[in-house]
Design a protein around this motif. Structure first.
Motif, PDB file in Angstrom:
ATOM      1  N   PHE A 181       1.179   5.337  -0.832  1.00  0.00           N
ATOM      2  CA  PHE A 181       0.351   4.279  -1.429  1.00  0.00           C
ATOM      3  C   PHE A 181      -1.027   4.270  -0.782  1.00  0.00           C
ATOM      4  CE2 PHE A 181       2.835   2.056   1.919  1.00  0.00           C
ATOM      5  CZ  PHE A 181       1.817   1.506   2.688  1.00  0.00           C
ATOM      6  N   GLN A 182      -2.003   3.750  -1.549  1.00  0.00           N
ATOM      7  CA  GLN A 182      -3.372   3.644  -1.066  1.00  0.00           C
ATOM      8  C   GLN A 182      -3.809   2.191  -0.859  1.00  0.00           C
ATOM      9  OE1 GLN A 182      -5.883   5.834  -0.114  1.00  0.00           O
ATOM     10  NE2 GLN A 182      -4.162   7.299  -0.024  1.00  0.00           N
ATOM     11  N   SER A 183      -3.150   1.278  -1.531  1.00  0.00           N
ATOM     12  CA  SER A 183      -3.465  -0.142  -1.331  1.00  0.00           C
ATOM     13  C   SER A 183      -2.182  -0.889  -0.977  1.00  0.00           C
ATOM     14  CB  SER A 183      -4.107  -0.749  -2.583  1.00  0.00           C
ATOM     15  OG  SER A 183      -3.293  -0.538  -3.730  1.00  0.00           O
ATOM     16  N   TYR A 184      -2.350  -1.938  -0.148  1.00  0.00           N
ATOM     17  CA  TYR A 184      -1.167  -2.622   0.394  1.00  0.00           C
ATOM     18  C   TYR A 184      -1.551  -4.041   0.805  1.00  0.00           C
ATOM     19  CZ  TYR A 184       2.564  -3.733   3.804  1.00  0.00           C
ATOM     20  OH  TYR A 184       3.582  -4.318   4.486  1.00  0.00           O
ATOM     21  N   ILE A 185      -0.640  -4.982   0.520  1.00  0.00           N
ATOM     22  CA  ILE A 185      -0.801  -6.345   1.022  1.00  0.00           C
ATOM     23  C   ILE A 185       0.578  -6.930   1.314  1.00  0.00           C
ATOM     24  CG2 ILE A 185      -0.888  -7.313  -1.316  1.00  0.00           C
ATOM     25  CD1 ILE A 185      -2.763  -9.508  -0.165  1.00  0.00           C
TER      26      ILE A 185
ATOM     27  N   THR B  29       8.843 -10.952   3.907  1.00  0.00           N
ATOM     28  CA  THR B  29       7.463 -10.817   3.423  1.00  0.00           C
ATOM     29  C   THR B  29       7.408 -10.828   1.901  1.00  0.00           C
ATOM     30  OG1 THR B  29       7.614  -8.396   3.414  1.00  0.00           O
ATOM     31  CG2 THR B  29       6.766  -9.447   5.431  1.00  0.00           C
ATOM     32  N   LEU B  30       6.258 -11.258   1.411  1.00  0.00           N
ATOM     33  CA  LEU B  30       5.863 -11.053   0.020  1.00  0.00           C
ATOM     34  C   LEU B  30       4.866  -9.912   0.066  1.00  0.00           C
ATOM     35  CD1 LEU B  30       5.628 -11.781  -3.000  1.00  0.00           C
ATOM     36  CD2 LEU B  30       3.886 -13.470  -2.350  1.00  0.00           C
ATOM     37  N   CYS B  31       5.222  -8.773  -0.514  1.00  0.00           N
ATOM     38  CA  CYS B  31       4.383  -7.585  -0.352  1.00  0.00           C
ATOM     39  C   CYS B  31       4.158  -6.878  -1.679  1.00  0.00           C
ATOM     40  CB  CYS B  31       4.998  -6.625   0.658  1.00  0.00           C
ATOM     41  SG  CYS B  31       6.701  -6.131   0.268  1.00  0.00           S
ATOM     42  N   ALA B  32       3.109  -6.023  -1.695  1.00  0.00           N
ATOM     43  CA  ALA B  32       2.790  -5.236  -2.892  1.00  0.00           C
ATOM     44  C   ALA B  32       2.111  -3.945  -2.469  1.00  0.00           C
ATOM     45  CB  ALA B  32       1.887  -6.028  -3.834  1.00  0.00           C
ATOM     46  N   ILE B  33       2.378  -2.866  -3.233  1.00  0.00           N
ATOM     47  CA  ILE B  33       1.741  -1.568  -2.971  1.00  0.00           C
ATOM     48  C   ILE B  33       1.311  -0.945  -4.291  1.00  0.00           C
ATOM     49  CG2 ILE B  33       3.096  -1.158  -0.876  1.00  0.00           C
ATOM     50  CD1 ILE B  33       4.826   0.794  -2.533  1.00  0.00           C
ATOM     51  N   ASP B  34       0.405   0.037  -4.178  1.00  0.00           N
ATOM     52  CA  ASP B  34      -0.011   0.789  -5.359  1.00  0.00           C
ATOM     53  C   ASP B  34      -0.579   2.133  -4.900  1.00  0.00           C
ATOM     54  OD1 ASP B  34      -0.421   0.213  -8.437  1.00  0.00           O
ATOM     55  OD2 ASP B  34      -2.142   1.435  -7.770  1.00  0.00           O
ATOM     56  N   PRO B  35      -0.367   3.193  -5.687  1.00  0.00           N
ATOM     57  CA  PRO B  35      -0.895   4.501  -5.297  1.00  0.00           C
ATOM     58  C   PRO B  35      -2.415   4.604  -5.416  1.00  0.00           C
ATOM     59  CG  PRO B  35       0.207   4.637  -7.435  1.00  0.00           C
ATOM     60  CD  PRO B  35       0.502   3.278  -6.887  1.00  0.00           C
ATOM     61  N   GLN B  36      -3.035   3.611  -6.067  1.00  0.00           N
ATOM     62  CA  GLN B  36      -4.476   3.603  -6.225  1.00  0.00           C
ATOM     63  C   GLN B  36      -5.106   2.529  -5.325  1.00  0.00           C
ATOM     64  OE1 GLN B  36      -6.018   5.910  -8.108  1.00  0.00           O
ATOM     65  NE2 GLN B  36      -3.974   6.719  -8.615  1.00  0.00           N
ATOM     66  N   PRO B  37      -6.337   2.731  -4.902  1.00  0.00           N
ATOM     67  CA  PRO B  37      -7.033   1.682  -4.135  1.00  0.00           C
ATOM     68  C   PRO B  37      -7.223   0.434  -5.004  1.00  0.00           C
ATOM     69  CG  PRO B  37      -8.163   3.799  -3.933  1.00  0.00           C
ATOM     70  CD  PRO B  37      -7.165   3.964  -5.026  1.00  0.00           C
TER      71      PRO B  37
ATOM     72  N   HIS C 231       4.144  -9.629  14.773  1.00  0.00           N
ATOM     73  CA  HIS C 231       2.949 -10.453  15.018  1.00  0.00           C
ATOM     74  C   HIS C 231       2.778 -11.587  14.016  1.00  0.00           C
ATOM     75  CE1 HIS C 231       0.976  -8.323  11.718  1.00  0.00           C
ATOM     76  NE2 HIS C 231       1.090  -7.159  12.346  1.00  0.00           N
ATOM     77  N   GLU C 232       3.578 -11.572  12.923  1.00  0.00           N
ATOM     78  CA  GLU C 232       3.599 -12.634  11.910  1.00  0.00           C
ATOM     79  C   GLU C 232       2.210 -12.941  11.349  1.00  0.00           C
ATOM     80  OE1 GLU C 232       5.953 -16.076  12.447  1.00  0.00           O
ATOM     81  OE2 GLU C 232       7.554 -15.066  13.534  1.00  0.00           O
ATOM     82  N   ARG C 233       1.478 -11.900  11.069  1.00  0.00           N
ATOM     83  CA  ARG C 233       0.166 -12.052  10.418  1.00  0.00           C
ATOM     84  C   ARG C 233       0.125 -11.149   9.182  1.00  0.00           C
ATOM     85  NH1 ARG C 233      -1.380 -11.315  15.748  1.00  0.00           N
ATOM     86  NH2 ARG C 233      -2.130  -9.210  15.260  1.00  0.00           N
ATOM     87  N   ALA C 234      -0.646 -11.578   8.186  1.00  0.00           N
ATOM     88  CA  ALA C 234      -0.773 -10.797   6.966  1.00  0.00           C
ATOM     89  C   ALA C 234      -1.505  -9.486   7.244  1.00  0.00           C
ATOM     90  CB  ALA C 234      -1.507 -11.600   5.900  1.00  0.00           C
ATOM     91  N   VAL C 235      -1.162  -8.477   6.448  1.00  0.00           N
ATOM     92  CA  VAL C 235      -1.863  -7.186   6.498  1.00  0.00           C
ATOM     93  C   VAL C 235      -2.391  -6.893   5.099  1.00  0.00           C
ATOM     94  CG1 VAL C 235      -1.625  -4.698   6.816  1.00  0.00           C
ATOM     95  CG2 VAL C 235      -0.515  -6.273   8.422  1.00  0.00           C
ATOM     96  N   VAL C 236      -3.703  -6.590   5.011  1.00  0.00           N
ATOM     97  CA  VAL C 236      -4.342  -6.301   3.724  1.00  0.00           C
ATOM     98  C   VAL C 236      -5.085  -4.975   3.851  1.00  0.00           C
ATOM     99  CG1 VAL C 236      -5.949  -7.096   1.966  1.00  0.00           C
ATOM    100  CG2 VAL C 236      -4.622  -8.777   3.273  1.00  0.00           C
ATOM    101  N   ILE C 237      -4.791  -4.029   2.939  1.00  0.00           N
ATOM    102  CA  ILE C 237      -5.454  -2.728   2.948  1.00  0.00           C
ATOM    103  C   ILE C 237      -5.975  -2.446   1.535  1.00  0.00           C
ATOM    104  CG2 ILE C 237      -5.227  -0.281   3.496  1.00  0.00           C
ATOM    105  CD1 ILE C 237      -2.661  -0.969   5.042  1.00  0.00           C
ATOM    106  N   ASP C 238      -7.288  -2.361   1.390  1.00  0.00           N
ATOM    107  CA  ASP C 238      -7.884  -2.031   0.087  1.00  0.00           C
ATOM    108  C   ASP C 238      -7.728  -0.552  -0.236  1.00  0.00           C
ATOM    109  OD1 ASP C 238      -8.665  -4.637  -0.186  1.00  0.00           O
ATOM    110  OD2 ASP C 238     -10.754  -4.287   0.364  1.00  0.00           O
ATOM    111  N   HIS C 239      -8.013   0.280   0.758  1.00  0.00           N
ATOM    112  CA  HIS C 239      -8.031   1.728   0.541  1.00  0.00           C
ATOM    113  C   HIS C 239      -7.588   2.389   1.838  1.00  0.00           C
ATOM    114  CE1 HIS C 239     -10.331   5.414  -1.259  1.00  0.00           C
ATOM    115  NE2 HIS C 239      -9.072   5.681  -0.963  1.00  0.00           N
ATOM    116  N   VAL C 240      -6.377   2.941   1.850  1.00  0.00           N
ATOM    117  CA  VAL C 240      -5.805   3.489   3.080  1.00  0.00           C
ATOM    118  C   VAL C 240      -6.700   4.560   3.684  1.00  0.00           C
ATOM    119  CG1 VAL C 240      -3.897   4.881   3.992  1.00  0.00           C
ATOM    120  CG2 VAL C 240      -3.417   2.938   2.494  1.00  0.00           C
TER     121      VAL C 240
END
Length: 407
Positions: free
Chosen positions: A116-120, A134-142, A90-99
């Protein structure tokens, strides 16, 4: 940097698969490690990456890993296990503050699999709009990622990376073209060396042998064979000279000239005319050579130009009509003109007459390579002059003019 001899591309890229090529390409972009550092510092996330995402692969091209996620450049994830696979569609960004609190991704298989709990993740597109990854990032914390400035930062970085990818691909193409040009230059030098040495030397040996045979033979039939051999060697030498000049003019740095003031130009050019007339006893060659004082030129090359033009007139002119040659230097111009009667040169041929091999294509039954007029035009250009042709039903005239080189 090692270069592939066939393609001219950097060897590190030639020896790679498509996936490895993408990793090497991103590795060449020096700004990306700094971008990943800024991403992690700004968001507080522990892992960030530039990923190449295709229809069948997810490949980490560059990473920053402060959470021991364990993925290195060149490492792969199963494509369908990633959210980037969906982003590619779909070529759109995905942003998740708290899974756990996200209505869309709370039960998605990807966060559960990778912990992971946060994702962009933001699409990276090349200049032509092609999706790269993609330029992406994850983290186990929100993490608070849905702030407008965070998405804007990621978007700008993704655009910057896309532009760098275009620039690097252009640079790789330029490096390949430069390497190929260097290789081609070497081949040119080798080609010219073969013509100038490896072919001429055997002909010289044949000519020396012919000279010995001429002294020892008394049989008229045998001497006739020797004469034909001598003429054949002379013709082969002339062909080699033509091809050598073509190689230097077309492939190298231009036909070489030794320009200097000369007070014997008229005498030398008259000698060229006389030799051609002698070798064609059934043809009439009428000449007028009026050259006074010093002329700044390469007299040998002018003789070659005149010989080519006159020989061309003898071949293509009406056999029962005279060839007219005029050489003169006036106050401003030095001129050589060669005129013959006979069928006119078609206009379509005139347009490309001084290109190599054109004459041979026009009259394939004629002997020669069709390089004479091309070489003559190159000699004219080398003297700062020009070679022109006019052809009518009454006559064809080739005219060389250059600024009067008298000092």
């Amino acid at each position: 940097m090692a270069i592939d001899r066939l393609t001219g591309a950097p060897q590190a890229l030639v020896d790679t698969t498509s996936a490895q090529y993408d990793v090497e390409l991103i590795k060449r972009i020096s700004a990306i490690p700094a971008i990943l550092d800024v991403v992690c510092a700004t968001t507080g996330m522990g892992f960030s990456a530039v990923a190449r995402v295709t229809s069948d692969q997810w490949i980490a091209c560059q990473v920053r890993d402060d959470i021991a996620f364990g993925l290195l450049p060149g490492g792969e994830l199963e494509l369908r296990s990633t959210i980037c696979h969906e982003i590619r569609q779909h070529e759109r960004a995905v942003v998740i503050d708290h899974v756990d609190e996200d209505c869309v991704y709370a039960h998605h298989h990807t966060p559960a699999r990778y912990g992971f709990q946060s994702y962009i993740s933001v699409p990276i597109r090349k200049g032509d709009g092609t999706f790269f990854g993609t330029l992406c990032a994850i983290d186990p914390q929100p993490r608070k990622l849905s702030e407008p400035h965070i998405l804007k930062m990621f978007t700008l970085f993704a655009e910057l990376i896309g532009r760098h990818i275009d620039a690097q691909e252009g640079l790789i193409e330029s490096e390949a073209a430069l390497a190929l040009e260097k290789n081609t230059s070497l081949l040119r030098e080798q080609f010219i060396a073969v013509l100038g040495h490896d072919l001429r030397n055997p002909l010289g040996a044949v000519l020396a042998g012919v000279a010995i045979l001429r002294k020892r033979l008394v049989d008229s039939a045998a001497l006739a064979v020797v004469n034909r051999m001598e003429k054949s060697v002379a013709r082969m030498t002339s062909l080699i000279d033509d091809v050598l000049d073509f190689a230097r003019g077309r492939l190298g740095g231009g036909i070489s000239l030794a320009v200097r003031p000369d007070d014997q130009v008229g005498v030398y050019l008259q000698h060229v005319i006389d030799e051609l007339a002698t070798s064609h006893p059934t043809r009439e060659v009428i000449s007028r050579v009026e050259v006074d004082g010093l002329v700044r030129c390469d007299v040998g090359r002018l003789g070659q130009l005149l010989s080519n033009l006159t020989a061309n007139a003898l071949v293509h002119g009406a056999p029962d009509r005279a060839i007219h040659v005029v050489v003169e230097n006036g106050d401003r111009l030095f001129t050589i003109s060669v005129a013959n009667e006979g069928p006119p040169i078609p206009r379509v041929v005139q347009a490309s007459l001084f290109e190599p091999f054109v004459r041979g294509a026009d009259r394939p039954t004629r002997q020669g390579l069709g390089l004479g007029l091309y070489i003559a035009s190159e000699i004219a250009l080398g003297h700062g002059g020009r070679l022109d042709v006019t052809s009518t039903e009454s006559q064809t005239v080739f005219t060389f003019t250059m600024p009067n080189g008298s000092p």
